[in-house]
Enzyme design. Structure first.
Site, mmCIF file in Angstrom:
data_model
loop_
_atom_site.group_PDB
_atom_site.id
_atom_site.type_symbol
_atom_site.label_atom_id
_atom_site.label_comp_id
_atom_site.label_asym_id
_atom_site.label_seq_id
_atom_site.Cartn_x
_atom_site.Cartn_y
_atom_site.Cartn_z
ATOM 1 N N GLU A 498 0.846 -1.468 -0.120
ATOM 2 C CA GLU A 498 0.058 0.098 -0.106
ATOM 3 C C GLU A 498 0.801 1.113 -0.180
ATOM 4 O OE1 GLU A 498 -3.685 0.129 2.284
ATOM 5 O OE2 GLU A 498 -3.983 -1.801 2.035
HETATM 6 C C1 LIG Z 1 2.973 -9.390 0.497
HETATM 7 C C2 LIG Z 1 2.726 -8.558 -0.527
HETATM 8 C C3 LIG Z 1 1.309 -7.948 -0.730
HETATM 9 C C4 LIG Z 1 0.700 -7.315 -1.769
HETATM 10 N N1 LIG Z 1 -0.521 -7.428 -2.157
HETATM 11 C C5 LIG Z 1 -1.118 -6.521 -3.058
HETATM 12 C C6 LIG Z 1 -2.377 -6.740 -3.566
HETATM 13 O O1 LIG Z 1 -3.210 -7.219 -3.173
HETATM 14 N N2 LIG Z 1 -2.619 -5.856 -4.802
HETATM 15 C C7 LIG Z 1 -1.631 -5.276 -5.581
HETATM 16 O O2 LIG Z 1 -1.947 -4.850 -6.654
HETATM 17 N N3 LIG Z 1 -0.314 -5.284 -5.167
HETATM 18 C C8 LIG Z 1 -0.094 -5.765 -3.880
HETATM 19 N N4 LIG Z 1 1.429 -5.738 -3.492
HETATM 20 C C9 LIG Z 1 2.262 -4.923 -4.240
HETATM 21 C C10 LIG Z 1 2.615 -3.737 -3.544
HETATM 22 O O3 LIG Z 1 1.903 -2.661 -3.407
HETATM 23 C C11 LIG Z 1 3.967 -3.178 -3.927
HETATM 24 O O4 LIG Z 1 5.028 -4.275 -3.638
HETATM 25 C C12 LIG Z 1 4.497 -1.932 -3.783
HETATM 26 O O5 LIG Z 1 3.577 -1.160 -4.607
HETATM 27 C C13 LIG Z 1 5.940 -1.784 -3.928
HETATM 28 O O6 LIG Z 1 6.360 -2.246 -5.366
HETATM 29 P P1 LIG Z 1 7.781 -3.033 -5.386
HETATM 30 O O7 LIG Z 1 7.655 -4.034 -4.452
HETATM 31 O O8 LIG Z 1 7.726 -3.335 -6.823
HETATM 32 O O9 LIG Z 1 8.734 -2.093 -5.165
HETATM 33 P P2 LIG Z 1 9.672 -0.915 -5.918
HETATM 34 O O10 LIG Z 1 8.306 -0.205 -6.616
HETATM 35 O O11 LIG Z 1 10.551 -1.643 -6.718
HETATM 36 O O12 LIG Z 1 10.353 0.011 -5.095
HETATM 37 C C14 LIG Z 1 11.434 -0.294 -4.485
HETATM 38 C C15 LIG Z 1 11.789 0.593 -3.473
HETATM 39 O O13 LIG Z 1 12.082 1.881 -4.258
HETATM 40 C C16 LIG Z 1 11.281 2.864 -3.552
HETATM 41 N N5 LIG Z 1 10.887 3.992 -4.376
HETATM 42 C C17 LIG Z 1 10.265 3.528 -5.319
HETATM 43 N N6 LIG Z 1 9.987 4.774 -6.045
HETATM 44 C C18 LIG Z 1 10.497 5.862 -5.201
HETATM 45 C C19 LIG Z 1 10.525 7.213 -5.150
HETATM 46 N N7 LIG Z 1 10.186 7.986 -6.346
HETATM 47 N N8 LIG Z 1 11.277 7.903 -4.334
HETATM 48 C C20 LIG Z 1 11.642 7.177 -3.221
HETATM 49 N N9 LIG Z 1 11.792 5.707 -3.230
HETATM 50 C C21 LIG Z 1 10.977 5.266 -4.233
HETATM 51 C C22 LIG Z 1 10.595 2.141 -2.835
HETATM 52 O O14 LIG Z 1 9.734 2.720 -1.811
HETATM 53 C C23 LIG Z 1 10.904 0.693 -2.337
HETATM 54 O O15 LIG Z 1 11.517 0.884 -1.395
HETATM 55 C C24 LIG Z 1 1.682 -6.476 -2.312
HETATM 56 C C25 LIG Z 1 2.962 -6.601 -2.034
HETATM 57 C C26 LIG Z 1 3.279 -7.588 -1.362
HETATM 58 C C27 LIG Z 1 4.954 -7.740 -0.807
#
Ligand SMILES: Cc1cc2nc3c(=O)[nH]c(=O)nc-3n(C[C@H](O)[C@H](O)[C@H](O)COP(=O)(O)OP(=O)(O)OC[C@H]3O[C@@H](n4cnc5c(N)ncnc54)[C@H](O)[C@@H]3O)c2cc1C
Length: 810
Positions: A498
């Site tokens: 989220e």
């Molecule tokens: C257990 C679990 C349940 C989930 N459930 C759902 C679900 O039901 N439905 C759904 O659609 N998604 C779901 N998600 C997805 C979740 O919303 C994403 O994991 C989240 O949006 C982050 O994306 P990412 O993991 O690809 O990280 P990335 O986007 O790759 O980010 C990596 C890091 O970079 C940082 N970052 C990225 N952009 C910036 C910026 N501009 N400035 C500073 N820092 C930045 C982030 O904070 C993070 O620390 C789930 C994820 C998990 C792990």
């Protein structure tokens, strides 16, 4: 009149006018009067009148002002400000602002804060928490779910469906429970204290997902079909936005749909071919209906002129051919269902789009509008519930566990992390109450939801780490009697989902806060993007001069509060909390000033200066967290016994605000401006410190002895003293230990020997043998020994049981 007296009066009065945010016309009148007086006493010259005329006339003549001041500035502004994207606009338009806007604007109205109604549970909601919620907590075996089954048991699944746990947000007319946000929060808090798997499974369908989207945007047919089925668990929903290529940057999803004709259930219809590859989707492996976000295109113009319709949300039954679900991810040993889903050119009717074909392309707006509500409830509540249980359990453990012949909680080294746990648990519960209370008042507080999500999940992570350190090996060795380790393992999940936390802190809290909460910036931005030059100038002029007055006022207030230590400020209470209100108003004025200076000097670059923006967000956040805690203290009747907790939280928040300002100034790109800021905000240097050892000591004491404050801290959690509830039994043992200590001392005195405080069953036998204690006292010692052993013992296993591949042993 002496020249210096006139000058002093002029500076003082204009400062006072700025401080009280006087209008331009009032300023002009004041200077006119000052000049007349100055001329009468011959202390002002013709030059003063000339200067006054040159400044006051163009400023007060609206036409001249607009032509020679506002228009050139508008042109510059239009050139330097980056164009807002549609997704940014939609994010800004979605949601509302609430008390955080007061905190942002430099002059919070504390009475308003305390007049917000205290959220309460209805009779039905209380009955649900004391009935089905209590019952499912009893049924839940977290070790079995996380280690043995990697899922909730079928009985728990069935119980959740039958008792409508997945329907807390669904309206009664569709068979749902229609609980208020506060009640949802209380349910999740209680569940999470027992099992994160359980709380996540219940939290997700009640947060952003098909249920929420359908109620807001669904067609009548969609609502009538799906909502009753979702309410009784006949349908299990999930919502799929994230894909391997688009995580935080969710607007960039590559998943797409093409509007086309095709065959569905034997009929030729207008529909869309969907192609997606999503991951991390909670409940996807068991979902019967998949909420899907994708970009819809209409290359053949079957719906209209536009080809790129934009992000669209649809509900796709998972039994349809081509929909792939079922495989699972394994997030940090927390066994809730989570996995990927794919589909390749799956043809579905257009009326699978939530809200029907006319809502094609409206998906992003739908998501951001709903996100602010769910984000303020689920993860903050899960974090707060966990924190409350950890606070009680760790406090009890500290009193029960002895080393060096003392309960470990009496050691100063332990008091420090224990106080952090207690203070933060008090704060976290306060924040969930205040944020969900705002939702129940009809707000969609997107800045508050980001603050609550970020800070409560971060606090949970550090709090559970403190608890692990305090528990030592007891925390590390996993098994059914370990009530900490799964929470410790799972904490990073809440950090990531989220809106991942680094992004939330760096971009969202201040980024959205600045635009939404500032009284003039949004109006300026809108004016700059207004294509009508006349109304653009009119609106810009109005916002600009309001902004200038606001900025001057905050500079003057900041300086005035600095040199007076803010002691001139009134406070809604005259007790010990008075100083907290004064300092918070001071820091609120500082935030308003720093924010304007940053926007003025960095412009659009501020968005890229994420670390500066994060620090401004920290100031706003800690002001909000502290406000919520002050409100809790007041709502609970300003009980003196709770004061150490309040004191700990306020000392911690105020210190963190000071550090955020200090670091902001230290890292400000212009060293000259940084110097000026330091002179205005910290003319006598920084002075606030972290919570003192004395405050830590008081909080640590509170957590280790049964008392009303401690009971309030753990309110609403599953603490029933029964088999299978390790934390409930720990509570019983804490009471027993305290009751046993005088009996133990009696035996020691009678034996004239200092016995070690263990083998209490043997101490009981010795006491009885010399008639030092009664049979009843001996029984208590024996019972306590059992509880004490259970509290300090850890699980051990047959090696085969732990291996996932038993064939390795053959
Ligand atoms: C257990 C679990 C349940 C989930 N459930 C759902 C679900 O039901 N439905 C759904 O659609 N998604 C779901 N998600 C997805 C979740 O919303 C994403 O994991 C989240 O949006 C982050 O994306 P990412 O993991 O690809 O990280 P990335 O986007 O790759 O980010 C990596 C890091 O970079 C940082 N970052 C990225 N952009 C910036 C910026 N501009 N400035 C500073 N820092 C930045 C982030 O904070 C993070 O620390 C789930 C994820 C998990 C792990």
């Amino acid at each position: 009149m002496d020249h210096s007296v006139w000058l002093f009066c002029a500076v003082f009065l204009s400062g006072y006018m700025a401080y009280s945010r006087a209008k331009l016309s009032t300023y002009t009148l004041l200077f006119l009067i000052l000049l007349v007086i100055g001329t009468y006493f011959e202390v002002t010259s013709f030059f003063s009148w000339l200067l006054f005329g040159l400044i006051a006339i163009p400023l007060n003549l609206s036409k001249v002002r607009k032509q020679y001041i506002s228009q050139p500035l508008l042109t510059v502004f239009q050139e330097v400000m980056p164009e807002m994207s549609q997704t940014e606009k939609e994010a800004i338009d979605a949601g509302t602002t609430w008390f955080e806007a007061d905190l942002f604007r430099g002059n919070p109205d504390w009475k308003k804060l305390h007049n917000y109604p205290q959220p309460r549970l209805s009779v039905e909601e209380s009955a649900f928490i004391n009935g089905p919620v209590e019952q499912v907590c009893k049924m839940m075996d977290d070790w079995h779910s996380t280690h043995e089954r990697a899922d909730l048991s079928p009985q728990v699944w069935q119980f959740l469906k039958e008792n409508k746990f997945f329907a807390m947000i669904i309206k009664k007319q569709y068979g749902g429970l229609e609980f208020c946000a506060y009640a949802q929060s209380r349910v999740l808090q209680k569940l999470t204290g027992v099992s994160s798997t359980l709380a996540s499974t219940v939290g997700v369908p009640n947060s952003l997902g098909p249920g929420e989207l359908l109620q807001h945007y669904g067609t009548k047919a969609q609502q009538d079909y799906y909502l009753p089925r979702l309410a009784v668990g006949e349908e299990i929903p999930c919502f799929a936005l994230t894909s391997p290529e688009a995580g935080s940057d969710a607007g960039a999803i590559p998943d797409f749909g093409i509007v086309c004709k095709g065959k569905y259930q034997g009929k030729e219809i207008l529909g869309m071919k969907l192609t997606w590859d999503k991951r991390y989707i909670t409940l996807a492996p068991v979902a019967t209906v998949l909420g899907l976000a994708f970009k819809l295109k209409d290359p053949e113009h079957l719906l209209g002129e536009k080809v790129e319709l934009g992000i669209t949300c649809a509900l796709v039954p998972t039994h349809i051919e081509g929909v792939i679900t079922g495989r699972r991810h394994f997030p940090l040993n927390i066994a809730f269902q989570n996995g990927p889903t794919q589909g390749n050119e799956v043809f579905v009717p257009l009326d699978f789009i939530i809200g029907g074909a006319e809502m094609a392309g409206q998906g992003w707006r739908m998501l951001v509008e709903c996100l602010s509500v769910g984000r303020a409830i689920t993860l903050p509540s899960n974090s707060a519930g966990g924190a409350k249980v950890i606070a009680l359990a760790t406090g009890a453990y500290c009193r029960i566990r002895r080393q060096f012949k003392l309960p470990i909680g009496k050691m100063e080294g332990i008091e420090e992390p224990l106080a952090r746990i207690g203070g933060n648990a008090y704060l976290m519960d306060a924040v969930t109450s205040m944020s969900t209370g705002a939702i129940d008042m009809g707000e969609k507080p997107s800045v508050i939801s980001a603050i609550s999500k970020y800070h409560l999940t971060e606090k949970m992570r550090s709090l559970v780490q403190d608890a692990m350190d305090i528990h030592g090996g007891k925390g590390v060795c996993m098994g059914p009697s370990n009530y900490l380790a799964r929470g410790y393992q799972g904490a990073p999940i809440a950090i990531t989902v989220e809106g991942a936390n680094i992004l939330t802190r760096s971009l969202i809290i201040y980024g959205q806060g600045a635009i939404r909460c500032h009284p003039y910036v949004l109006a300026e931005l809108e004016a700059a993007q207004n294509k009508n030059p006349v109304s653009a100038l009119e609106d810009f002029d109005h916002a600009l001069f309001g902004h200038i007055g606001f900025a001057i006022s905050n500079i003057v207030s900041s300086f005035w509060f600095s040199i007076t230590g803010a002691r001139v400020l009134t406070s809604p209470f005259t007790d010990r909390t008075r100083r907290y209100y004064q300092l918070m108003t001071r820091f609120s004025a500082n935030l308003a000033m720093l924010s304007d200076i940053a926007m003025l000097t960095l412009g659009g670059d501020l968005k890229r200066k994420e670390r500066l923006s994060a620090r401004l967000g920290d100031i706003l956040s800690y002001l909000y967290l502290a406000s919520a805690t002050l409100k809790r203290y007041n709502d609970e009747g300003r009980k003196k016994e709770d004061l150490p907790l309040l004191q700990w939280v306020l000392e911690d928040c105020l210190y963190n605000i000071q550090q955020a300002i200090d670091n902001f100034i230290n890292n400000f790109p212009s060293k000259i401006i940084a110097l000026l800021l330091r002179v205005i905000i910290f003319p006598f240097g920084t002075w606030l410190t972290k919570p003192s050892d004395a405050t830590d000591h008081k909080v640590a004491r509170l957590l280790q002895t049964p008392n009303e404050t401690r009971t309030r801290l753990g309110r609403g959690q599953y603490l029933t003293r029964e088999e299978g509830n390790a934390v409930g039994l720990l509570e019983q043992t804490l009471e027993d230990i305290l009751a046993c200590e005088p009996i133990f001392e009696k035996v020691c005195r009678a034996l004239d020997k200092k016995l070690p405080f263990y083998h209490l069953d043997k101490v009981a036998e010795q006491g009885l043998a010399i008639n030092a204690i009664s049979e009843q006292e001996a029984q208590l010692l024996k019972k306590t020994e059992k509880g004490r052993k259970a509290a300090i013992d850890v699980d051990d296993f047959d090696a085969r049981y732990l291996a996932s591949d038993n064939s390795l042993f053959d």
